[in-house]
Design a protein around this motif. Structure first.
Motif, PDB file in Angstrom:
ATOM      1  N   SER A 318       1.280  35.536  36.147  1.00  0.00           N
ATOM      2  CA  SER A 318       2.173  36.695  36.083  1.00  0.00           C
ATOM      3  C   SER A 318       1.483  37.963  36.561  1.00  0.00           C
ATOM      4  O   SER A 318       0.313  38.207  36.273  1.00  0.00           O
ATOM      5  CB  SER A 318       2.653  36.895  34.643  1.00  0.00           C
ATOM      6  OG  SER A 318       3.269  35.734  34.143  1.00  0.00           O
ATOM      7  N   GLY A 319       2.229  38.773  37.309  1.00  0.00           N
ATOM      8  CA  GLY A 319       1.832  40.145  37.596  1.00  0.00           C
ATOM      9  C   GLY A 319       0.730  40.358  38.595  1.00  0.00           C
ATOM     10  O   GLY A 319       0.059  41.393  38.546  1.00  0.00           O
ATOM     11  N   ILE A 320       0.507  39.436  39.555  1.00  0.00           N
ATOM     12  CA  ILE A 320      -0.619  39.637  40.482  1.00  0.00           C
ATOM     13  C   ILE A 320      -0.201  39.794  41.943  1.00  0.00           C
ATOM     14  O   ILE A 320      -1.037  40.035  42.800  1.00  0.00           O
ATOM     15  CB  ILE A 320      -1.636  38.488  40.375  1.00  0.00           C
ATOM     16  CG1 ILE A 320      -1.076  37.185  40.938  1.00  0.00           C
ATOM     17  CG2 ILE A 320      -2.117  38.299  38.958  1.00  0.00           C
ATOM     18  CD1 ILE A 320      -2.111  36.102  41.099  1.00  0.00           C
ATOM     19  N   ILE A 321       1.086  39.668  42.261  1.00  0.00           N
ATOM     20  CA  ILE A 321       1.532  39.694  43.663  1.00  0.00           C
ATOM     21  C   ILE A 321       2.028  41.083  44.034  1.00  0.00           C
ATOM     22  O   ILE A 321       2.867  41.668  43.348  1.00  0.00           O
ATOM     23  CB  ILE A 321       2.648  38.658  43.896  1.00  0.00           C
ATOM     24  CG1 ILE A 321       2.162  37.249  43.545  1.00  0.00           C
ATOM     25  CG2 ILE A 321       3.149  38.713  45.327  1.00  0.00           C
ATOM     26  CD1 ILE A 321       1.048  36.734  44.419  1.00  0.00           C
ATOM     27  N   GLN A 322       1.529  41.599  45.154  1.00  0.00           N
ATOM     28  CA  GLN A 322       1.915  42.945  45.580  1.00  0.00           C
ATOM     29  C   GLN A 322       3.249  42.966  46.333  1.00  0.00           C
ATOM     30  O   GLN A 322       4.046  43.878  46.156  1.00  0.00           O
ATOM     31  CB  GLN A 322       0.821  43.557  46.470  1.00  0.00           C
ATOM     32  CG  GLN A 322      -0.492  43.786  45.747  1.00  0.00           C
ATOM     33  CD  GLN A 322      -0.351  44.740  44.579  1.00  0.00           C
ATOM     34  OE1 GLN A 322       0.180  45.828  44.709  1.00  0.00           O
ATOM     35  NE2 GLN A 322      -0.811  44.316  43.410  1.00  0.00           N
ATOM     36  N   ILE A 323       3.463  41.981  47.189  1.00  0.00           N
ATOM     37  CA  ILE A 323       4.726  41.896  47.934  1.00  0.00           C
ATOM     38  C   ILE A 323       5.292  40.483  47.778  1.00  0.00           C
ATOM     39  O   ILE A 323       4.585  39.501  48.007  1.00  0.00           O
ATOM     40  CB  ILE A 323       4.542  42.200  49.433  1.00  0.00           C
ATOM     41  CG1 ILE A 323       4.100  43.645  49.651  1.00  0.00           C
ATOM     42  CG2 ILE A 323       5.841  41.934  50.198  1.00  0.00           C
ATOM     43  CD1 ILE A 323       3.828  43.987  51.108  1.00  0.00           C
ATOM     44  N   VAL A 324       6.539  40.387  47.367  1.00  0.00           N
ATOM     45  CA  VAL A 324       7.262  39.121  47.356  1.00  0.00           C
ATOM     46  C   VAL A 324       8.347  39.215  48.426  1.00  0.00           C
ATOM     47  O   VAL A 324       9.199  40.105  48.375  1.00  0.00           O
ATOM     48  CB  VAL A 324       7.905  38.828  45.987  1.00  0.00           C
ATOM     49  CG1 VAL A 324       8.708  37.525  46.059  1.00  0.00           C
ATOM     50  CG2 VAL A 324       6.852  38.737  44.895  1.00  0.00           C
ATOM     51  N   TYR A 325       8.291  38.314  49.391  1.00  0.00           N
ATOM     52  CA  TYR A 325       9.270  38.311  50.480  1.00  0.00           C
ATOM     53  C   TYR A 325      10.113  37.054  50.374  1.00  0.00           C
ATOM     54  O   TYR A 325       9.604  35.933  50.479  1.00  0.00           O
ATOM     55  CB  TYR A 325       8.547  38.380  51.822  1.00  0.00           C
ATOM     56  CG  TYR A 325       9.431  38.172  53.041  1.00  0.00           C
ATOM     57  CD1 TYR A 325      10.734  38.679  53.086  1.00  0.00           C
ATOM     58  CD2 TYR A 325       8.957  37.487  54.156  1.00  0.00           C
ATOM     59  CE1 TYR A 325      11.536  38.484  54.205  1.00  0.00           C
ATOM     60  CE2 TYR A 325       9.743  37.298  55.282  1.00  0.00           C
ATOM     61  CZ  TYR A 325      11.036  37.785  55.292  1.00  0.00           C
ATOM     62  OH  TYR A 325      11.830  37.599  56.391  1.00  0.00           O
TER      63      TYR A 325
END
Length: 415
Positions: A318-325
């Protein structure tokens, strides 16, 4: 899953080491009994596990077998030596990781001089980021005997060196690393791969030399693993700037035992750190530095297919991705599945991260208004939603413009 308090250098640096007592080393030598010698085979993995690769050529298999000697599971006495030692340090491992853990694979091999392929080349284990490894070096790790070289969370190159045999816990899913072959003879090593669990268990599991990760992830455990437990080197610097830790916590984080076990190079690492961006539906050929691709179609660049349905769990903390495309593949999903994917996107996205979605404008399974409502219902705030024009900030996202016909883009941030 029982969570514990972070303590020491694994949290701040990504590794922690123990000296191996002489009697433990004697017992572990049983892993390398001559009668247990085998060869690497792509078929050597248990059911329920992803393999290293889907397809192999003869040259790759030959390189692995030329550079290393592989061993089948050892006799019960050697297994007991491993499990007894792990049992003696299990609480300290819990304290370092800040969660309960279990073993999902144990394997042993000896590296020959000159190895430069596979584990002997720079790599990070990548998805699943839940993997943390314990490596056992039965000969004191050094330039002559061989060792482990890796990049810590400060992006400094470190080499494990000691006068005594070592066991090292390190963040193999995130930190770049490679085996250091010996200058002569062989370097015997045992790899114990761990995964978060509801209860710590030190029982050995032998899933095979070609086994990589389990195919399923417990969604409850996934949701409870926080970004702070999977500190990425770049993310760590950002978090330190955004949220200054109290002095007392910082002091605690700098604890731990390093002694003279590590040689630290004077240069910073030129090697890219692990990814902070996620694409869902990138296809089987997607491969870009800095990106994790989750897609149901197996391909040369998609070794870990993930099925998109109402129970999907991203193999990411949880909570580690800067951009989700989210690509236009989302148009193939019904609303219940799309909501599940959006919920997982909300779980893994960083506090100041961005969600970018692209979907067909016409014809499409749902209107722009309906898509925006689904995004907002799972905990996002929509910043923009427009036809045929992506926000300038995201024009460099791979394949963001690739799609014929009308499309609309949606940009949202965590609420």
């Amino acid at each position: 899953m029982r969570k514990t308090k972070h303590s020491g250098q694994f949290f701040s640096k990504g590794y922690f080491a123990w000296d191996l007592p002489a009697h433990v080393v004697v017992g572990l030598r049983g892993f390398f009994a001559e009668e247990k010698r085998t060869i690497f085979s792509p078929k050597d993995h248990s059911k329920g596990y992803f393999a290293w690769k889907d397809t192999w050529d003869d040259k790759e298999i030959s390189l692995l077998n030329n550079e290393s000697v592989y061993f089948a599971p050892p006799n019960p006495t050697a297994v007991a030596s491993l499990e007894n030692f792990l049992d003696s340090i299990k609480d300290e491992i819990e304290q370092q990781l800040a969660y309960s853990w279990t073993i999902y694979n144990v394997r042993a091999w000896s590296v020959r001089p000159g190895g430069a392929y596979g584990p002997n080349a720079w790599h990070s284990d990548g998805v699943s980021l839940y993997r943390r490894k314990l490596m056992f070096y039965l000969d004191p790790p050094n330039e002559h005997n061989g060792s482990l070289e890796f990049i810590d969370r400060s992006e400094q190159i470190r080499v494990l060196e000691s006068k005594l045999p070592q066991c090292i816990l390190f963040d193999s899913g995130i930190l770049k690393h490679r085996a250091r072959p010996p200058s002569s003879g062989v370097r015997p090593s045992i790899e114990v791969t761990t995964i978060p669990s509801n209860q710590t268990c030190t029982k050995s599991v032998f899933a095979g030399h070609a086994a990589l990760v389990p195919k399923s992830v417990d969604d409850e455990i996934a949701a409870r693993l926080e970004a702070s437990q999977f500190r990425h080197s770049t993310a760590s610097r950002i978090l330190r700037e955004v949220r200054r830790l109290p002095h007392s916590i910082k002091k605690a984080l700098h604890g731990g035992r390093e002694g003279d076990k590590f040689a630290l190079s004077s240069r910073r690492s030129p090697i890219m750190s692990s990814p902070l961006s996620l694409i869902v539906g990138g296809g089987p050929h997607f491969k870009y530095d800095g990106w994790i691709n989750l897609d149901p179609i197996t391909g040369p660049n998609n070794r870990f297919p993930i099925f998109l349905n109402e129970t999907t769990v991203f193999p990411i903390p949880s909570g580690i991705i800067q951009i989700v495309y989210l690509t236009d593949r989302m148009r193939e999903l019904d609303n219940k599945t799309l909501v599940r994917i959006l919920k997982e996107a909300r779980r893994v996205i960083a506090e100041h991260g961005d969600l970018v979605a692209k979907t067909p404008l016409d014809p499409g399974p749902r209107s722009l208004e309906e898509f925006v409502r689904l995004v907002e219902d799972v905990g996002f705030v929509v910043r923009s939603a427009a036809a045929n024009e992506v926000c300038a900030r995201f024009k460099n996202i791979p394949h963001i413009d690739a799609m014929k016909g009308g499309k609309f883009y949606c940009h949202a941030v965590p609420s």
